[in-house]
Every structure is written in structure tokens, then in C-alpha cells.
Design a protein around this motif. Sequence first.
Motif, PDB file in Angstrom:
ATOM      1  N   VAL A 123      13.087  -1.095   1.050  1.00  0.00           N
ATOM      2  CA  VAL A 123      11.854  -0.539   1.604  1.00  0.00           C
ATOM      3  C   VAL A 123      10.948  -1.705   1.980  1.00  0.00           C
ATOM      4  N   VAL A 124      10.504  -1.719   3.229  1.00  0.00           N
ATOM      5  CA  VAL A 124       9.579  -2.748   3.711  1.00  0.00           C
ATOM      6  C   VAL A 124       8.199  -2.121   3.807  1.00  0.00           C
ATOM      7  N   LEU A 125       7.233  -2.731   3.166  1.00  0.00           N
ATOM      8  CA  LEU A 125       5.871  -2.218   3.153  1.00  0.00           C
ATOM      9  C   LEU A 125       4.982  -3.126   3.999  1.00  0.00           C
ATOM     10  N   GLU A 126       4.382  -2.569   5.017  1.00  0.00           N
ATOM     11  CA  GLU A 126       3.550  -3.326   5.957  1.00  0.00           C
ATOM     12  C   GLU A 126       2.144  -2.744   5.973  1.00  0.00           C
ATOM     13  N   ALA A 127       1.151  -3.588   5.735  1.00  0.00           N
ATOM     14  CA  ALA A 127      -0.225  -3.111   5.693  1.00  0.00           C
ATOM     15  C   ALA A 127      -0.738  -2.720   7.074  1.00  0.00           C
ATOM     16  N   GLY A 128      -0.252  -3.364   8.107  1.00  0.00           N
ATOM     17  CA  GLY A 128      -0.748  -3.107   9.456  1.00  0.00           C
ATOM     18  C   GLY A 128      -0.217  -1.822  10.049  1.00  0.00           C
ATOM     19  N   PRO A 129      -0.740  -1.451  11.218  1.00  0.00           N
ATOM     20  CA  PRO A 129      -0.330  -0.199  11.845  1.00  0.00           C
ATOM     21  C   PRO A 129       1.057  -0.246  12.471  1.00  0.00           C
ATOM     22  N   THR A 130       1.579  -1.451  12.709  1.00  0.00           N
ATOM     23  CA  THR A 130       2.926  -1.615  13.254  1.00  0.00           C
ATOM     24  C   THR A 130       3.595  -2.768  12.539  1.00  0.00           C
ATOM     25  N   ALA A 131       4.913  -2.863  12.676  1.00  0.00           N
ATOM     26  CA  ALA A 131       5.587  -4.081  12.245  1.00  0.00           C
ATOM     27  C   ALA A 131       5.015  -5.249  13.042  1.00  0.00           C
ATOM     28  N   ALA A 132       5.084  -6.434  12.449  1.00  0.00           N
ATOM     29  CA  ALA A 132       4.599  -7.661  13.107  1.00  0.00           C
ATOM     30  C   ALA A 132       3.113  -7.590  13.443  1.00  0.00           C
ATOM     31  N   ALA A 133       2.336  -6.873  12.643  1.00  0.00           N
ATOM     32  CA  ALA A 133       0.917  -6.707  12.959  1.00  0.00           C
ATOM     33  C   ALA A 133       0.179  -8.040  12.965  1.00  0.00           C
ATOM     34  N   ALA A 134       0.493  -8.932  12.032  1.00  0.00           N
ATOM     35  CA  ALA A 134      -0.194 -10.227  12.000  1.00  0.00           C
ATOM     36  C   ALA A 134       0.163 -11.064  13.216  1.00  0.00           C
ATOM     37  N   VAL A 135       1.433 -11.058  13.600  1.00  0.00           N
ATOM     38  CA  VAL A 135       1.845 -11.800  14.790  1.00  0.00           C
ATOM     39  C   VAL A 135       1.119 -11.261  16.021  1.00  0.00           C
ATOM     40  N   ARG A 136       0.988  -9.957  16.112  1.00  0.00           N
ATOM     41  CA  ARG A 136       0.332  -9.362  17.269  1.00  0.00           C
ATOM     42  C   ARG A 136      -1.165  -9.676  17.293  1.00  0.00           C
ATOM     43  N   ALA A 137      -1.725  -9.967  16.110  1.00  0.00           N
ATOM     44  CA  ALA A 137      -3.145 -10.311  16.064  1.00  0.00           C
ATOM     45  C   ALA A 137      -3.426 -11.625  16.768  1.00  0.00           C
ATOM     46  N   TRP A 138      -2.442 -12.519  16.825  1.00  0.00           N
ATOM     47  CA  TRP A 138      -2.598 -13.744  17.617  1.00  0.00           C
ATOM     48  C   TRP A 138      -1.631 -13.720  18.807  1.00  0.00           C
ATOM     49  N   GLY A 139      -1.422 -12.539  19.333  1.00  0.00           N
ATOM     50  CA  GLY A 139      -0.427 -12.349  20.372  1.00  0.00           C
ATOM     51  C   GLY A 139      -0.672 -13.113  21.651  1.00  0.00           C
ATOM     52  N   HIS A 140      -1.914 -13.510  21.936  1.00  0.00           N
ATOM     53  CA  HIS A 140      -2.211 -14.245  23.162  1.00  0.00           C
ATOM     54  C   HIS A 140      -1.861 -15.725  23.053  1.00  0.00           C
ATOM     55  N   VAL A 141      -1.517 -16.197  21.847  1.00  0.00           N
ATOM     56  CA  VAL A 141      -1.211 -17.609  21.633  1.00  0.00           C
ATOM     57  C   VAL A 141       0.277 -17.851  21.870  1.00  0.00           C
ATOM     58  N   ARG A 142       0.600 -18.890  22.616  1.00  0.00           N
ATOM     59  CA  ARG A 142       2.001 -19.227  22.873  1.00  0.00           C
ATOM     60  C   ARG A 142       2.537 -20.124  21.766  1.00  0.00           C
ATOM     61  N   LEU A 143       3.740 -19.810  21.296  1.00  0.00           N
ATOM     62  CA  LEU A 143       4.346 -20.600  20.235  1.00  0.00           C
ATOM     63  C   LEU A 143       4.813 -21.953  20.754  1.00  0.00           C
ATOM     64  N   PHE A 144       4.913 -22.919  19.853  1.00  0.00           N
ATOM     65  CA  PHE A 144       5.518 -24.200  20.184  1.00  0.00           C
ATOM     66  C   PHE A 144       7.036 -24.081  20.198  1.00  0.00           C
ATOM     67  N   SER A 145       7.543 -23.036  19.605  1.00  0.00           N
ATOM     68  CA  SER A 145       8.977 -22.866  19.420  1.00  0.00           C
ATOM     69  C   SER A 145       9.577 -22.073  20.569  1.00  0.00           C
ATOM     70  N   SER A 146      10.774 -22.436  20.953  1.00  0.00           N
ATOM     71  CA  SER A 146      11.484 -21.668  21.971  1.00  0.00           C
ATOM     72  C   SER A 146      12.230 -20.519  21.310  1.00  0.00           C
ATOM     73  N   TRP A 147      12.699 -19.584  22.149  1.00  0.00           N
ATOM     74  CA  TRP A 147      13.458 -18.447  21.629  1.00  0.00           C
ATOM     75  C   TRP A 147      14.699 -18.894  20.863  1.00  0.00           C
ATOM     76  N   ALA A 148      15.195 -20.077  21.137  1.00  0.00           N
ATOM     77  CA  ALA A 148      16.406 -20.555  20.460  1.00  0.00           C
ATOM     78  C   ALA A 148      16.221 -20.643  18.955  1.00  0.00           C
ATOM     79  N   GLU A 149      14.978 -20.793  18.480  1.00  0.00           N
ATOM     80  CA  GLU A 149      14.730 -20.975  17.052  1.00  0.00           C
ATOM     81  C   GLU A 149      13.957 -19.828  16.407  1.00  0.00           C
TER      82      GLU A 149
END
Length: 451
Positions: free
Chosen positions: A34-60
Motif C-alpha cells: 500500500v502506497v500512501l500519498e498525502a497529495g491529491p495525485t501521485a508525484a504531487a511534490a514533483v508536480r509542485a515544481w513542475g515548471h523546473v527542468r531537471l539536470f538529468s536526462s530521461w536516461a537516468e
Amino acid sequence: MPAPTRTLPLVVVGAGPIGLAAAAHARSRGLPTVVLEAGPTAAAAVRAWGHVRLFSSWAELVDPVAEALLARSGWSRPDPATYPTGEEWATAYLLPLAAALEATGEVEVRTGHRVVGLAREGRDRLVDAGREDTPFAVHVAGPDAETVLRAAAVVDASGTWSGHGPLGADGLPARGERTHADRIAYAVPDLVDPAVRSRYAGRHVVVAGTGASAQNTLVALAALAEDVPSTRVTWLVRRGDASAAFGGGDNDQLVARGALGSSARRAVEQGPVTTVTGFRATAVEDDPAHPGTLAVTGLDGRRVEAVDELVVVTGFRPDLGWLSEVRLDLDPVLSAPRRLAPLIDPNVHSCGTVYPHGAAELAQPEPGLYLAGMKSYGRAPSFLALTGFEQVRSVVAAIAGDHEAASRVELVLPETGVCGGSGAFDGAPDTEEAGCCAPSPTLLTLGSSTC
């Protein structure tokens, strides 16, 4: 430690990249989860900074076991050479992964469920007898009521996003910081959003922090100032010298991170940014000389006046409050697992290697409890996605009783950037190498522990 069953599952706290990877590994071993997530969707924290581009490529950025699960439905990894934003990472990988896990019938992902406490069933932290054989009691605030979920084991991958560092130089909010919270942002502002843009355009904005979040903010505000020349930016740096804040530039193995550092340097040297070094904020208050604005006061009495908005991006810290009734062994400086802390302590390391690690380093005195992902790094500033995937591969193997796999290293990393000198009080960094780091291409740093 009891083995996870449908009535006594493995509980993973947090449906971010590492929590979902843990669930994928558990599903591959047949462990009900069972995965318990406080946010309204999975990856809620990632989506909170969704406008920021990662330094990492999809390969990693994709766990191999999770990728195998997704591939069964025809999913394929995006172009491995491209760099997603947080929102693209979430929508193209993390949200489909959450859906694929639920579709197996072996994993539940419960969003809107915040873990508010963890204990051994019927036992507080003081009780010795029978702890190892007693299930965990996971106290959960759900959409309708608070419930208690029984669990055989718990992986805390809840991250540190909600624990932003304050403006105050002593690690506590500066005097008046809470009072003026409506004028303070603790994340990189999305200046593409018209409402956010209007908040900062033509204003005097103070930025505190020296990590990637601060650099992103400086670059974005410099671009805004080109369109709205009345926009002013003051950058507060606690150290006496800001030269090490921009990274390795063209020499950085992370091309995108090097480019960001170079852009931030240009914004500071050629743009609308005024740098104030050696500034340790102690107070935020109304500025009587400039009605309607704020003044920020430093420990030495200096003041930055006529401030309209502040962006405070001074790192993150873990929430340990809901773990108060279980037994933890954490480093007193970083709040990271004690056996992991020497590998990642920025007071000690410059450009050393943080070798892949797992169950042995992350296990707590409470059998069956593991801290993983960014939560496992406590206040240390840099965390690698591939490191997190290796963490949960090992941890889930240990929970499944496969101790040989748990102890095996299945990941080879190049040198990683635990840049030295975070503990330096003033002047030059602690070591000559500080700021030279050329980390693995999965650095997910959104902020720094110092400013």
C-alpha cells in the motif's frame, strides 16, 4: 519481522519517484503493498515544481523494474537524451507508473492519505517486549477520517519537499518571517504563469539561497527584468564570497547544470542582480522609510530596504514528527541514518564518491522500518535518482528475506557531488576542492542547504 501479506502489507509512504520504485520492486517480489500519498495525485511534490527542468536526462530517471512493468502496456521511455521538466517527468512516467501498479491488483496507491504517526501496535517507544514480532500501526489522515493501517514493514520515502529551510540564518524563521509569509515564496516562482509574473514584475525581489533553486530564480528574474526594466533583484549570500555558488560551468559533467550555473553567473555579473555577501538574516519587518514594503535585517545590523517580495530557497529538511514513537538512529547533524551520514555530510566531503548503498545503511533500530530517497539524506543537499532506485531495490529485497540480493551492489556510479564546505561560517569554503563537483547525471538538487 513478519512477512508482508494482504492483511499485513508493506506500506510505502510517498508516491514520488522513489516510493513508486519501491512499490514496483515489491510487486516484482509478490509483496502486497500500500502506497500512501498525502497529495491529491501521485508525484504531487514533483508536480509542485513542475515548471523546473531537471539536470538529468530521461536516461537516468526511470527505475529498470518500473520500466519493465510499464513496457507490458506498450510504454516506452521518452528520448533518453532529453531533459524533462518536473511536470513532464510526472505525466510521462510517474503517473503512468502509479496507474500500472494499481492495475496489477497487488499494489494500492492511496492519494489524499497523509501519514500522521507510526508506532508498534499497542506499544509506545519505551516498550521493549515483543517489538520485532508486532505489526506497525500506521496512523493515516484520509479524505474522510483518520484510520490506522497495520503493516509488516514500512519504507518512508516521503521526501523533504514540505520541509523548506527558513530565511533565518540560525536555522529558525527570522523574526517577522511568519508574520510576512504572504510576501515570501519558498520555491522557484513560475514566471510563465501570468498571476505569478505580475507578482514580481516591476518589484524589488530579494532572493536567499545559493543552490540550484536560487540559480533558477536569479535567471528567471533577470529575464523578467529585460521585459520589465523596473524589476530589481537583491541576492543574499550568507558566505563572504559567492564565487563558488555557480558550479563548474563548462567543466561540469552535468551539461544542463553547468549551463544553469553559467547563466546565473551572467545574471549576477551583467544583469539587474545586486549581491550582498556575508548577510545572515535575522528579521523581516515593515520598512517605515518606504511604506508598503519590507526591510530585511542581518546579524551585523545591515539592512536591505524597500523589499516587495522574497524568494527563500535555502534547502530542505525531513519531517520526523510522525516518527516520534518508533526507534530511530539518525545522525545529529544531518538527520540522516547514522551509517549513511558520513558518506554525504557536506561538512566533510568535497567531491568524494557516495557509493551505492541500501538496506544495511538505511535500516533503523525498529526492525522493518527504512528511510529511503531524499528523506534518507536528511538535510544533505544532493540526492541521486539512481541512488534512490538502488536503495529501494536493496531494501525491498531485505524485506522479502533475500539478504543476498539486499547486500549485493547492482549499480556503478561515477563520482557524485557532495560539495564541501557547507558548514563553513564565513569566507572561503572548507576545502580547496569545494564547488568543483562533477556529479553523476542524476542529481536532483532543487535547492541548497546553505545560502
